[in-house]
Structure formats: structure tokens, C-alpha cells
Design an enzyme around this catalytic site. Structure first.
Site, PDB file in Angstrom:
ATOM      1  N   SER A 162      -7.114   4.433  -1.713  1.00 26.86           N
ATOM      2  CA  SER A 162      -6.908   2.983  -1.698  1.00 26.86           C
ATOM      3  C   SER A 162      -8.178   2.185  -1.946  1.00 26.86           C
ATOM      4  CB  SER A 162      -6.303   2.553  -0.358  1.00 26.86           C
ATOM      5  OG  SER A 162      -5.023   3.108  -0.177  1.00 26.86           O
ATOM      6  N   ASP A 217       0.841  -1.192   0.000  1.00 25.12           N
ATOM      7  CA  ASP A 217       0.000   0.000   0.000  1.00 25.12           C
ATOM      8  C   ASP A 217       0.884   1.253   0.000  1.00 25.12           C
ATOM      9  OD1 ASP A 217      -1.915   2.052   0.557  1.00 25.12           O
ATOM     10  OD2 ASP A 217      -3.202   0.567   1.499  1.00 25.12           O
ATOM     11  N   GLU A 222      -1.364  -7.766   2.026  1.00 27.26           N
ATOM     12  CA  GLU A 222      -1.156  -6.315   1.972  1.00 27.26           C
ATOM     13  C   GLU A 222      -0.140  -5.852   3.015  1.00 27.26           C
ATOM     14  OE1 GLU A 222      -3.516  -2.057   2.465  1.00 27.26           O
ATOM     15  OE2 GLU A 222      -4.142  -3.811   3.627  1.00 27.26           O
TER      16      GLU A 222
END
Length: 564
Positions: A117, A67, A340
Site C-alpha cells: 500500500s 484499500d 480511505e
């Protein structure tokens, strides 16, 4: 040679103490010779000519999502990794940078040049572009439009749906909350990523027909069908919290969704486990546990630089990934897993590069472990980012200068003050004052810029934690069946389509294509990775900083691993 490298590194450290900056040496003793670069170039050409194309069906798909891991962050992380090993860092590679296929992804949301995101997660997980802050819905749903998000035609299916429809097992591992934007993109249909719990929904006056994201994970398909869920977010799930937990999205409806998750599985006769620390995760019997829920933080999982590494603390992301793969890999029809590195993004939002880049290095360890655990001829592995950030690498620092440190000298700077190599175009680190004659910035002389809480200078002020995303393209690195479909600049939606096509799921379930699997194409990559780390440990034990190896030799090792 080991003693020489140790002496060189020690000298560099001593010089660093005297100048307040460590200058790390290059591991490539021949890089000043033309032949070094000519040989390197020749080997790179050979690699390109021998690049394999696997057209077989991907039994497994693993998507690693860093991310906020834009190109600049990736580069800085590569340098930090090398410097943690005692090298200058610029010459090295992150493991995914040696994957044979790469493409660039356009990250814009339908209504924003610079994305968030949630909109990006919808794009790379469903293959459909979406609006800013929306999850699992198409562009007809605007932010906070609950009614529009309830219309079936506006709700999109994701790779999670596709994989489960194909009878694959599925899971998610994140260092953020399990109800956060990236994992939420797998299973949630929401007009706002903020609707993680009922309390927030009431604040934004969402109508009663919409359900908060945490409830969707536990109560609705496809979230409730995932076999592995690991991350943070006990608060949103209504689970018991640690003393002194900071309230952010505390449930007011009285639901304990962890208990609900357990009760549903018990009622169906399914073995399950809820774990909250490293000891419990390590004690887990993966062979006899069908469903795993791990929540390792009241909000997010602690930063790597803050993590309690005892058995009563929080597991490393690598360990979470290992358990997830070992569980999912038992299934004959394969699996889909999303991993992630969520706190890379958070460290950058707070303008703290040390925190962000240590998260990236930990994330890489998880990728390396995955490479060892799966059959690479039947597993598509993609490493990418959802968006970038506004951090920049600037000035003219000398080779090997501490990536978290100060630029040594710069004749281009008019005020004569030192500045950091890493800076932000906006952020909480804004620090300019008026001295009556002109604008003055902070003097960093004597400041430890490598501290985990240090905030480099930002040009435009923001609230704490509100440094913004960047809008440039991000890279996608791929290895395995159909990885060559990443080949140019693509829309970010391309990621989902590649995963679907490679695994013959979702829109591509009518799978009819010629199969080509070059013999032993990835056979030795795990052994080479293992030997590399073994060499690094041995060198460290002998007082050396890293195995002394020219870049040409490193490339030969990777070439042997990827193109046997």
C-alpha cells in the site's frame, strides 16, 4: 406486490433454515424473458452514446481509496449489499459502478510484481512509481535506505502539495491510522512505511536524519497544513490511550503530537478542535473551526462490525466524510480530500470476508453521502483501490446463494465436503490434515460461515493477519470534470495525473483548455440517490426487503441522474 415479496423472502429464509443456507430471490420478475435483456442492452448502448465529457476545471477533487478493494472484493461487496437488502445481489450495483467512466490501473511496484500500500500510494498520489514499502520517494530509494530518502531529488511532491500550492484546502479521512501507508502517502517522505513512530525507527536502526511519519504529519509541510485529519492512530501520535491498549508503536521520545498540533494552531491564532468520539464530532461547530483533528482509535478505527455506535463510541466513516466536506467546502478556491476505507484491507489480511465486506458497504455509504454534498459539475470524484487480495469467488453456487455461505452442491469436488464461495489462495485459514491415507480439509457442515470471525479455507498457510495482496489490475471509477481521462488500462500513476490535470494544479497549473459543461449533466443524481434510499426504507418498514424494481428501471433512474 410488497406482500408477495415479503412472502417470497420469508419462504427463502425458512428454506435457508432447513438447509443451513439462505437463498435470496432476484428482484427482477421479468429476467427470464428475452425482452428484459434486449431492453437492458438497448439502454446500455444509449448511455454509452450519450456519455458526457466535462472539460471544465475541477474546483474540488475527492479521491475515495478502498484499500485492497480489488475486482473480486468489489464483486463480493456488491452481492453482499444486495443480500442485506433481501435481494439475490448479483444484479445490483455499488454506487460507483454507475459512474460514467472507468479504467484499469496496473499496480506493480518498481521492485515487486505484487505491491504493497505504500508504493502504490506514492504512485497514485504523486504520479511517480516507487519501490515496495517506501513512501513519497522515487525508485532510487530502496527499503530502509534512510540516507537516500533525504536527498531532495529523490523526494516527490504529491497531489496534497499541488492542492496547497494552488491555495486549496485539504484533508484526509481514513479508518486506518493517520500515519498508515495510504494517508502517509500524502505527506511523508520515508524509506519505510513501518517508521510510524520513533520506537520502530530505532528498531530498524534508521539514522537520526530521518523523522518518523507521525512527526512528519504534525511538524512538516504539507501534512501540518491539512485542515482536516481523521482516523485512528492515537498511539503513534503519543496521545493518551484507552486502558489495555495493545502496544504496537508506542512513542519513547515523550512527545504528545496531538498537544503539539494544538499548540501550533493556538500560537498562530487558528481555531482548532481535537475529537475522539461521535458525540464530540457531532457537537463540533464546523463553521467556526478551521482545523479538525479526529483520532478514533488507539491503533485503527474499530471495524464496522465491532464499532460502538453510541455517542461515546466511534463515528461511521460516512459521518466523518460529511464533517470533512462541510468544513472544506467553505473555501472559495475548492479543496482536495482523500478518503480511505482502510479496514477492507485488514479484514482480508486476516482472512475474514465478513469484516472486510461490511467495511466496503460502509465505505459505499460515505461515497453516496459525498455525492449529495458537492456540486458534481465542479467536483472530480474518483473511487479506486491500491491493490487487490487473493480472495476468490469459486464453485458453482446457485444464484442468490449467501455470498458468505457454502456452495450447495458441486459434482466437481472429489472429497464430497462442503466449501465456501469465498476462499483464499493463502492465509491463516489454511486447515488441511493427514488422516493416514490422504489430505483432509475441514468439514464445514453446521458451521456459521457468515460469522464475522470465520476464516474460509486457504491453500497456503500464513501467519495470522498475513494473507497477501494480489497482483492483478484494479478499477478506477470516475465522475465529474475530466473523468473521461480514465478510458483504458493505465499505469497507477495515471490517477495523480488526472487529478492534477482536472484541477489545473501541480505539473498542470498552466491551465489552458476549451471548457465544455453539458447543461444539467449531474443535476438530479442527489435527488435520485435520496429517493432510492427513501424507497428502500419505506419498503423495509412495510415488511418488504427492497423496492420492487426491474434492472431496466434501475438503469433508467441512474440514466436520468447522470445523463439528464
Amino acid at each position: 406486490m410488497t406482500s408477495l415479496r415479503t412472502a417470497v423472502l420469508l419462504a427463502a429464509v425458512l428454506v435457508g433454515w432447513a438447509t443451513a443456507e439462505i437463498v435470496y430471490p432476484s428482484p427482477n420478475k421479468d429476467e427470464n424473458d428475452s425482452d428484459f435483456w434486449l431492453e437492458l442492452g438497448r439502454k446500455e448502448i444509449e448511455e454509452a452514446l450519450e456519455q458526457p465529457k466535462l472539460t471544465n476545471v475541477a474546483k474540488n477533487v475527492i479521491l475515495f481509496l478502498g484499500d485492497g478493494m480489488g475486482i473480486t472484493v468489489n464483486t463480493a461487496g456488491r452481492i453482499l449489499k444486495g443480500q442485506k437488502q433481501g435481494n439475490s445481489g448479483e444484479e445490483g450495483y455499488l454506487v460507483w459502478e454507475r459512474f460514467p467512466n472507468i479504467g484499469l490501473m496496473k499496480t506493480y511496484n518498481l521492485d515487486k510484481q505484487v505491491p504493497d500500500s505504500a508504493g502504490t500510494a506514492t504512485a497514485y498520489l504523486s504520479g511517480v512509481k516507487a519501490n515496495f514499502y517506501t513512501l513519497g520517494v522515487n525508485g532510487k530509494v530502496k527499503l530502509d535506505d534512510c540516507e537516500a530518502s533525504l536527498i531532495d531529488d529523490n523526494r516527490v511532491k504529491t497531489v496534497l502539495d499541488w492542492a496547497q500550492d494552488a491555495d486549496k484546502e485539504t484533508g484526509v479521512v481514513t479508518t486506518a491510522q493517520v500515519s498508515h501507508a495510504t494517508p502517509g502517502g500524502l505527506y511523508a517522505k520515508s524509506a519505510s512505511r513501518k517508521w510510524q513512530c520513533d520506537t520502530i525507527m530505532k528498531k530498524y536502526k534508521a539514522t537520526s536524519g530521518c523523522k518518523d511519519i507521525a512527526r512528519q504529519l504534525v511538524e512538516d509541510e504539507p501534512g501540518r497544513n491539512m485542515k482536516v485529519i481523521m482516523g485512528g492512530g492515537r498511539q503513534e501520535m503519543g496521545a493518551p490511550l484507552e486502558e489495555g491498549a495493545k502496544p504496537k508503536c508506542v512513542r519513547n521520545d515523550g512527545r504528545n503530537l496531538v498537544e503539539k498540533w494544538q499548540q501550533d494552531r493556538d500560537a498562530a491564532g487558528k481555531t482548532n478542535a481535537y475529537v475522539t468520539n461521535t458525540r464530540q464530532l457531532r457537537d463540533l461547530d464546523v463553521e467556526d473551526t478551521e482545523y479538525i483533528l479526529g483520532l478514533f482509535g488507539d491503533l485503527h478505527v474499530p471495524y464496522e462490525v465491532d464499532r460502538n455506535t453510541t455517542l461515546d463510541g466511534t463515528p461511521h466513516i460516512k459521518e466523518m466524510v460529511e464533517v470533512a466536506i462541510n468544513r472544506l467546502n467553505k473555501h472559495d478556491k475548492g479543496f482536495f480530500l482523500l478518503v480511505e476505507g482502510g479496514r477492507i484491507d485488514h479484514g482480508l489480511h486476516y482472512g475474514m470476508p465478513k469484516r472486510a465486506l461490511e467495511e466496503l458497504v460502509a465505505f459505499e455509504e460515505a461515497v453516496e453521502r459525498a455525492l449529495e454534498l458537492v456540486n458534481l459539475e465542479e467536483t472530480l470524484i474518483i473511487v479506486t483501490a491500491d491493490h487487490s487480495h487473493v480472495m476468490t469467488i469459486n464453485g458453482y453456487p446457485n444464484r442468490g446463494n449467501n455470498i458468505l455461505g457454502l456452495v450447495e452442491t458441486s459434482d466437481d469436488v472429489s472429497d464430497g465436503l462442503p466449501f465456501t464461495t469465498l476462499m483464499f489462495t493463502n492465509g491463516h485459514g489454511y486447515n488441511f490434515t493427514w488422516d493416514g491415507h490422504g489430505v483432509t480439509r475441514r468439514n464445514l457442515t453446521g458451521i456459521d460461515t457468515s460469522d464475522k470471525n470465520f476464516e474460509p479455507l486457504a491453500a497456503v498457510p500464513t501467519y495470522e493477519g498475513s494473507e497477501t495482496h494480489g497482483g492483478e489490475d484494479v478499477a478506477a471509477f470516475a465522475l465529474g470534470p475530466m473523468a473521461h481521462l480514465f478510458h483504458r488500462v493505465h499505469e497507477q500513476t495515471h490517477v495523480a495525473h488526472v487529478m492534477g490535470y482536472a484541477a489545473c494544479i501541480g505539473p498542470y497549473d498552466d491551465c489552458d483548455r476549451p471548457v465544455r459543461v453539458p447543461a444539467n449533466v449531474y443535476e438530479t443524481i442527489r435527488d435520485q440517490n435520496r429517493e432510492k434510499r427513501k424507497g428502500m426504507s419505506s419498503a423495509t418498514a412495510n415488511g418488504a426487503s427492497f423496492v420492487v424494481m426491474t434492472l431496466a428501471a434501475v438503469i433508467q433512474v441512474v440514466r436520468g441522474a447522470i445523463y439528464c
